[in-house]
Design a protein around this motif. Structure first.
Motif, PDB file in Angstrom:
ATOM      1  N   SER A 138      25.598   6.621  29.169  1.00  0.00           N
ATOM      2  CA  SER A 138      24.834   7.401  30.322  1.00  0.00           C
ATOM      3  C   SER A 138      25.879   7.696  31.572  1.00  0.00           C
ATOM      4  N   THR A 150      23.091   6.268  35.580  1.00  0.00           N
ATOM      5  CA  THR A 150      21.409   4.871  35.619  1.00  0.00           C
ATOM      6  C   THR A 150      22.741   3.373  35.433  1.00  0.00           C
ATOM      7  N   THR A 201      19.592   9.620  34.266  1.00  0.00           N
ATOM      8  CA  THR A 201      18.205   9.486  32.888  1.00  0.00           C
ATOM      9  C   THR A 201      18.438   7.988  31.971  1.00  0.00           C
ATOM     10  N   THR A 202      17.473   7.421  31.861  1.00  0.00           N
ATOM     11  CA  THR A 202      17.992   7.069  30.623  1.00  0.00           C
ATOM     12  C   THR A 202      18.051   7.900  29.026  1.00  0.00           C
TER      13      THR A 202
END
Length: 413
Positions: free
Chosen positions: A31, A34, A48-49
């Motif tokens: 990622s 994040t 974003t996850t």
């Protein structure tokens, strides 16, 4: 798998994302941007996850940016120069195979701005071969190269054939629609309550009462836009999005007024875009055919044995040579017809007729006026259109209480 992820990370770093927060969880999921490495859902996620249904999930930095931007300018071979490709080949019964899935929609009704599922530009290549969107129907089975629908959340309907374009809903164009032929579904298997249009329905009278006009269009698109409740909120800097197309205001057109036709054939008038009325001109054609058939019947009646013409010929053949020029009471068609100011009605009145009158009626059968015909032999009456309203009228010649003939005349303003 690890080599693939490492390669993707190196590309991301080369493009200037090294300063962003980079996380790798215990399963090898990566990622960027994040902070929670425990909840990563995609193999690669940016800002974003991720999403459990997506291998790669990207969210733009802010509302003005795009999530993924690919720019390819080098030309290395003579085939397709492809910036990116999504290929989906597995097709199974009951499933939808989608090459690209694009959605631009808010969960709430905003009624502002503009939304485009796919926006594409093409230009400055070989003239005639620039396509904003190219859709090709591949394979041997039925379908469409481009499919459009106004039904919400649908997965398409059976086209029943092979088409370059298939539209499930109304289609509108602000320009000219060109085609080698235009057909309308008319198979008896899709019709019910079939009835013939007869003289009782007076198609000829209705056709004759239609007011054919010539006209120029106003600025249609500007007038349409003013009728919408909510203004367009797109930034003026995107001028290509806000340009409108309008029919030439100098071009002459011919047709009918929808509000007038609605009083005669309301089913041929529909409310269209912006609440403006439209006319189904194609279905006027069968009414014209029925009117021609009705006129043909009237001509055949005039040629029959009981017509004034046949009676005149028969009476002349029975009279002596000295009476061969005897006048037979006859009513003729007015000229000119249609007329705007005045028209002349000719008639022949036999010498033995005691009283002859010409009566004018409206289409409801109400008498408008009458003219006394005092002369005998060939004579005429002039009708002044200034005393009448525009429309269709009937006139009849009555001699000694007998209706000689009845004809139609049209007054236009």
């Amino acid at each position: 798998m690890k080599k693939t992820i490492l390669s993707m990370l190196m590309i991301a770093l080369c493009f200037g994302v090294a300063n962003a927060q980079l996380l790798v969880d215990e399963n090898g999921k990566v990622s960027i941007g994040t902070e929670d490495s425990a909840g990563l859902l995609s193999n690669l996620s940016i800002n974003t996850t991720g999403n459990s249904n997506s291998s790669v999930h990207i969210v733009p930095n802010n509302k003005q940016n795009v999530g993924l931007y690919v720019n390819r300018t080098s030309l290395t071979f003579n085939g397709y120069q492809v910036a990116g490709q999504l290929f989906s080949s597995k097709i199974a019964p009951g499933f939808c195979t989608v090459g690209i899935y694009a959605r631009a929609s808010s969960s709430n009704v905003v009624d502002a701005g503009r939304a485009f599922g796919i926006m594409a530009y093409a230009g400055n290549a070989t003239s005639g071969y620039n396509y904003g969107v190219l859709g090709v129907l591949n394979g041997a089975l039925n379908g469409a190269g481009v499919y459009g629908s106004t039904s919400n959340e649908e997965n398409g309907i059976n086209t029943g054939g092979r088409y370059a374009g298939f539209f499930h809903g109304d289609v509108h164009t602000t320009g000219t629609l060109s085609a080698n032929a235009i057909t309308t579904l008319s198979d008896s298997r899709v019709k019910r309550n079939i009835q013939s249009v007869t003289k009782h329905d007076s198609p000829l009278d209705n056709i004759m009462s239609m007011n054919v006009v010539e006209y120029n269009y106003v600025n249609i698109e500007a007038q349409m836009a003013s009728s919408f409740e909510n203004p367009d909120t797109v930034s003026a800097s995107h001028s290509i999005l806000s340009s409108e197309v309008s029919l030439s205001e100098d071009e002459k057109h011919y047709g009918l007024i929808a509000q007038e036709l609605q009083k005669i054939y309301p089913n041929l008038v529909k409310e269209g875009r912006g609440g403006y009325l439209t006319i189904n001109y194609i279905e006027i054609i069968p009414l014209l055919i029925s009117s021609i058939q009705e006129l043909k019947d009237e001509v055949d009646d005039l040629r029959g044995n009981d017509s004034p013409i046949k009676k005149s010929v028969s009476r002349s053949s029975e009279e002596d040579a000295t009476n061969i020029d005897a006048v037979v009471t006859t009513l003729y068609q007015n000229t000119p017809n249609p007329f705007t100011e005045s028209t002349t009605i000719r008639c022949d009145v036999a010498e033995d007729v005691v009283k002859a009158d010409l009566y004018i009626y409206n289409m409801n059968g109400e008498q408008i006026t009458e003219y006394s015909v005092t002369e005998r032999g060939e004579t005429s009456v002039t009708i002044d259109g200034g005393s009448l309203s525009a429309g269709m009228y009937l006139y009849a010649l009555i001699a000694d209480g007998q209706v000689i003939d009845t004809k139609r005349m049209i007054l236009t303003k």
